[in-house]
Enzyme design. Structure first.
Site: not given
Ligand code: NAD
Length: 296
Positions: A65-66, A96, A171, A246
């Site tokens: 999740l975000p 994260t 992290k 972030k």
């Molecule tokens: P994203 O925004 O693409 O995906 C998050 C998903 O969570 C969305 O599809 C959203 O609809 C869903 N969501 C939010 N609240 C929800 C709920 N209550 N119930 C069900 N679904 C829900 O984000 P991401 O890029 O996939 O990143 C996810 C995590 O990974 C974050 O914490 C980010 O910091 C971490 N991260 C991302 C990357 C990257 O390159 N994108 C790299 C390392 C870590």
């Protein structure tokens, strides 16, 4: 066969859930976005109608999740995961998030006799899809041992960083250092160029001298020396400046609570915030080169 509930099928979670399904697990997929669920079904997952529909009766729950507020919201309270899963369910949060939220949620899970790990990842969307993520894991030895086989399906390097919350500590400290040395590397390349030294020659020298670092040799922010780097693709991410900001904000918050001085981390946060206010935080984080060399 293990039944896994996967909540949060975004850029990262989509690929991770697909890898679990391809490994033969029954993956019940849920996201607030119907499109994300549809994509997961295309990758071999089963559509869940709600978060509870996914988690009730599952052997393992994975969340991606975000931010901390989403993780607290989904795990805690009478309608949350912890109150509704069966005894013995393993909980893995790979989001994260802030360290306090990670520790609060794990404490609540342990109070109910559940095993939980915080397991944030390093590696972007491509690594999530390829199953080559690095996991930094906080939790008890038992919880880590239980989670490891599932993490190995989604990643290639799995580290036990210690007690609950320590995955998040690893992290944010790693990414704070990454932000700092990326900016330092940009400054050095921009200055070298202004002083008449081209990027390739400076790279050849510095990458074998004491200025060498990962931002230079794997991800060079100056176009040319590292062909696969986003700098050769108009700074398209990769790992966006918004994501870096972030993580720097999480690091600053943690440093303030721990009364630990992080003056360069604070400076890195301020510079990435300028990328945000310029509306350029969708560029790769190495695109901060443009801020440094005046071409933003
Ligand atoms: P994203 O925004 O693409 O995906 C998050 C998903 O969570 C969305 O599809 C959203 O609809 C869903 N969501 C939010 N609240 C929800 C709920 N209550 N119930 C069900 N679904 C829900 O984000 P991401 O890029 O996939 O990143 C996810 C995590 O990974 C974050 O914490 C980010 O910091 C971490 N991260 C991302 C990357 C990257 O390159 N994108 C790299 C390392 C870590």
């Amino acid at each position: 066969m293990t039944t896994i509930a996967f909540i949060g099928l975004g850029n990262m979670g989509g690929g991770m859930a697909a890898n679990l399904a391809q490994a033969g697990h029954v993956v019940r997929a849920f996201d607030l976005s119907g499109d994300a669920i549809e994509k997961a079904v295309g990758a071999g997952c089963l559509a869940a109608r709600s978060m509870l529909d996914a988690v009730v009766g599952a052997d393992v729950v994975v969340t991606m999740l975000p931010a901390g507020q989403h993780v607290r919201g989904i795990y805690l309270g009478g309608d949350g995961i912890i109150a509704n899963v069966a005894d013995g369910t393993l909980l893995i949060d790979s989001s994260t998030i802030d360290i306090d939220s990670a520790r609060t949620v794990t404490e609540a899970a342990e109070a109910k006799g559940l095993h939980m790990v915080d397991a944030p990842v390093s590696g972007g969307v491509a690594a999530a899809a390829a199953g080559t993520l690095t996991f930094m894991v906080g939790g008890t030895d038992t919880a880590f041992g239980l989670a490891k086989p599932y993490l190995e399906t989604m990643g290639k390097n799995i580290f036990h960083a210690g007690a609950a919350g320590n995955g998040q500590v690893a992290k944010v400290c790693n990414n704070m250092l990454l932000g700092i040395h990326m900016i330092g590397t940009c400054e050095a390349f921009a200055l070298a160029e202004k002083l008449g030294l081209d990027a390739q020659t400076f790279y050849d020298i510095s990458s074998t001298a004491s200025g060498q670092n990962w931002s230079m040799t794997s991800y060079c922010p100056a176009p040319g020396p590292v062909p696969t780097a986003p700098s050769n693709n108009d700074y398209q991410p990769g790992f966006s400046a918004a994501m870096m900001l972030k993580d720097l904000r999480l690091a600053a918050d943690a440093a303030s609570k721990a009364k630990s001085a992080t003056p360069l981390g604070a400076q890195a946060e301020a510079l990435y915030a300028l990328m945000e206010s310029a509306g350029k935080d969708d560029l790769d984080f190495s695109g901060i080169m443009k801020l440094i060399n005046g071409s933003l």
